[in-house]
Write an enzyme that holds these catalytic residues in place. Structure first.
Site, PDB file in Angstrom:
ATOM      1  N   SER A   1      12.907 -10.044  15.454  1.00 33.63           N
ATOM      2  CA  SER A   1      13.000  -8.602  15.689  1.00 33.63           C
ATOM      3  C   SER A   1      14.339  -8.246  16.325  1.00 33.63           C
ATOM      4  O   SER A   1      15.385  -8.528  15.756  1.00 33.63           O
ATOM      5  CB  SER A   1      11.794  -8.168  16.527  1.00 33.63           C
ATOM      6  OG  SER A   1      11.567  -6.790  16.402  1.00 33.63           O
TER       7      SER A   1
ATOM      8  N   ASP B   1       6.253  -5.167   6.783  1.00 36.65           N
ATOM      9  CA  ASP B   1       6.504  -5.213   8.222  1.00 36.65           C
ATOM     10  C   ASP B   1       6.741  -3.784   8.713  1.00 36.65           C
ATOM     11  O   ASP B   1       7.678  -3.127   8.273  1.00 36.65           O
ATOM     12  CB  ASP B   1       7.733  -6.077   8.495  1.00 36.65           C
ATOM     13  CG  ASP B   1       8.004  -6.291   9.980  1.00 36.65           C
ATOM     14  OD1 ASP B   1       7.672  -5.408  10.793  1.00 36.65           O
ATOM     15  OD2 ASP B   1       8.575  -7.350  10.316  1.00 36.65           O
TER      16      ASP B   1
ATOM     17  N   HIS C   1       4.265  -7.862  11.481  1.00 36.96           N
ATOM     18  CA  HIS C   1       5.624  -7.993  11.988  1.00 36.96           C
ATOM     19  C   HIS C   1       6.024  -9.453  12.104  1.00 36.96           C
ATOM     20  O   HIS C   1       5.338 -10.232  12.744  1.00 36.96           O
ATOM     21  CB  HIS C   1       5.699  -7.310  13.357  1.00 36.96           C
ATOM     22  CG  HIS C   1       7.067  -7.257  13.952  1.00 36.96           C
ATOM     23  ND1 HIS C   1       8.207  -7.113  13.204  1.00 36.96           N
ATOM     24  CD2 HIS C   1       7.477  -7.318  15.245  1.00 36.96           C
ATOM     25  CE1 HIS C   1       9.262  -7.084  14.007  1.00 36.96           C
ATOM     26  NE2 HIS C   1       8.845  -7.216  15.239  1.00 36.96           N
TER      27      HIS C   1
END
Length: 528
Positions: free
Chosen positions: A248, A469, A497
């Site tokens: 991320s 995602d 995610h």
């Protein structure tokens, strides 16, 4: 230093800090699909990023500027971590200001789990979970280290450092009156321009508190400085090249490192990618769209189940969510003396469940709320606020120094943007639009511009993207892999995610082969 255990179930799922805004909560950070943006993210101009001296040479013989040599030559004292004796902990010094190394030092906290041996040791693998603002130390010590395969554990010391401004390192502490809320809490559709203005005023309160209590630190906690810190750590670990796994926001940090030090990139995995070329407007518009895509996928699955609590079609289920949210806004569901569930918290639970993904728990939460029971909903939101972390303060401080993460809109601009947000995402568009103002009053301007990162000359970089995602949408991974001069994309056709260490044998095997053998997956590889 005693790292607290991190109980998150899915590595890389950002437990985004929230802020309570006039009786509702603002979820900070998300993703979406790439769409055109009619507004600039910031009216000013950020300086261009320049590579440090010596960054184009090999890592082994690169010239370190004289003012930085004492940082690159310090000796780390590793000791067993208190409460986690199988890990070693240390601290390292880095300059407050890389442009003025004599201006003072910061202390960064790091931890490592030594390689198990039994094979050829490659070096250290630095791991970052994202955020920004999340403790990498907690992430590694809290269970992630045990999820790596035996081949990776044999080849690498697993290492984590809390970036500057974050928890165990010199932290940003704002001591404001606006409390950090449980992870995953969300926001509601603004009712009118006055409510947008209220949110703007509270973002101003947060900014003022941070300026008062952490003003000297605020200019120096950006991603550019954190990337330079990683290069100091690389040298102190004895590695010629940085081997790195970022989830991320950690992909943005990794891409920034590759941009600054392309010749020092080793084996780098960027999972759940952020595209550094986007701006802050795109980021939140894409957040709305990304969560809409994820919601539609959940709703389609729910519609096929006889026990779906909201309806029998995607349209009916989406209308049911809207109706339930409005009902809770009018009359919050109370359970006990401490629980009051509003439409805001409902949407917070939904976004959390879509990111994990936790579809069964989400169905249970929706069913429970309809029946007056908040048990499953509280499982998604977290039953207590995290008072041990400065994640909320660090989130603002780090994000607001970067164009791709730091929109600075006025209430009038947010009002004008709402129609596009609602077209992109009927359920979540206005949920995210107010966050365009989150850095509008920040006392320090952004220093990292939006720009395409190519990292010319870098070793092959593996970018991993999950097709549905919601937090870091698949088009971002496609864009980053395409822009990197040595990028290779691995696609995971799934919901939720990030991809690595989430249970996909296909993804885990591909990433492990790259980390341990240097073998990239084939061009166009897709895991299902």
């Amino acid at each position: 230093m005693t790292p607290a255990r991190d109980t998150r179930r899915t590595p890389g799922v950002d437990r985004i800090p929230g802020r309570r805004l006039r009786g509702r909560v603002a979820l900070l950070g998300a993703g979406g699909l790439l769409l055109a943006a009619p507004y600039a993210a910031w009216p000013g101009t950020a300086p261009a990023v320049t590579r440090p001296a010596g960054a184009d040479g090999t890592a082994a013989d690169a010239a370190v500027p004289p003012g930085l040599r004492r940082y690159y030559r310090q000796e780390l004292l590793w000791e067993p971590c208190s409460g986690a004796p199988s890990f070693q902990c240390t601290t390292m010094k880095v300059p407050l200001d890389y442009a003025r190394p004599d201006a003072g030092d910061l202390l960064l906290a790091a931890t490592r789990k030594k390689a198990t041996g039994g094979g050829a040791r490659i070096g250290s693998l630095l791991v970052n979970p994202g955020g920004p603002g999340e403790s990498a130390v907690n992430f590694l010590v809290g269970g992630t280290a045990d999820q790596f395969s035996p081949s990776v554990r044999a080849a690498y010391d697993l290492v984590a450092v809390d970036p500057r401004g974050v928890q165990f390192s010199t932290p940003v502490v704002c001591e404001g009156d606006v409390p950090t809320t449980p992870s995953g809490a969300g926001r509601r559709t603004p009712a009118d321009a006055a409510e947008i203005a209220d949110n703007d005023a509270l973002y101003g309160e947060i900014s003022d508190a941070c300026a008062r209590h952490a003003g000297r630190l605020l200019p120096h906690v950006g991603t550019l400085d954190a990337a330079r810190d990683m290069d100091v750590l690389r040298a102190l670990l004895g590695d010629d090249r940085l081997h790195y796994l970022g989830f991320s926001y950690g992909t943005y940090l990794g891409a920034t490192y590759a941009d600054l030090f392309p010749s020092r990139v080793g084996r780098m995995v960027l999972d759940g990618a952020i595209d550094p070329a986007m701006n802050g407007y795109q980021r939140f518009l894409q957040a709305a769209t990304g969560y809409q895509v994820a919601w539609d996928s959940f709703a389609a699955d729910c519609a096929a189940r006889a026990d779906c609590p909201l309806g029998r079609s995607v349209k009916e289920i989406s209308r049911g969510l809207d109706t339930l949210r409005r009902s809770l806004d009018r009359a919050p569901l109370k359970q006990g003396k401490d629980v009051s569930v509003t439409g805001d918290l409902l949407l917070g639970a939904v976004t959390t469940a879509l990111a994990i993904p936790a579809w069964e728990l989400l169905r249970d939460a929706l069913r429970g709320v309809l029946a007056g029971d908040t048990t499953a909903l509280q499982q998604l939101l977290g039953s207590a606020e995290d008072t041990s972390s400065n994640a909320g303060d660090a989130f603002f401080a780090i994000s607001c120094l970067s164009h791709p993460l730091a929109p600075r809109f006025t209430p009038a601009q947010v009002q004008a943007a709402l129609p596009q947000f609602l077209r992109s995402s009927p359920q979540f568009g206005a949920f995210y639009a107010p966050d365009l103002m989150q850095c509008a009053h920040w006392p320090v301007p952004p220093v990292q511009p939006s720009h395409a990162v190519s990292a010319p000359g870098a070793a092959p970089i593996l970018v991993v993207g999950t097709t549905r995602d919601p937090a870091t949408p698949y088009p971002w991974a496609e864009a980053l892999a395409r822009r990197l001069s040595s990028g290779r994309l691995l696609t995971y056709d799934a919901d939720g995610h990030v991809a690595y260490l989430r249970g996909s044998t296909c993804v885990d095997t591909a990433v492990d082969r790259y980390l341990t053998l240097g073998q990239l997956p084939p061009v166009g590889a897709i895991c299902t």
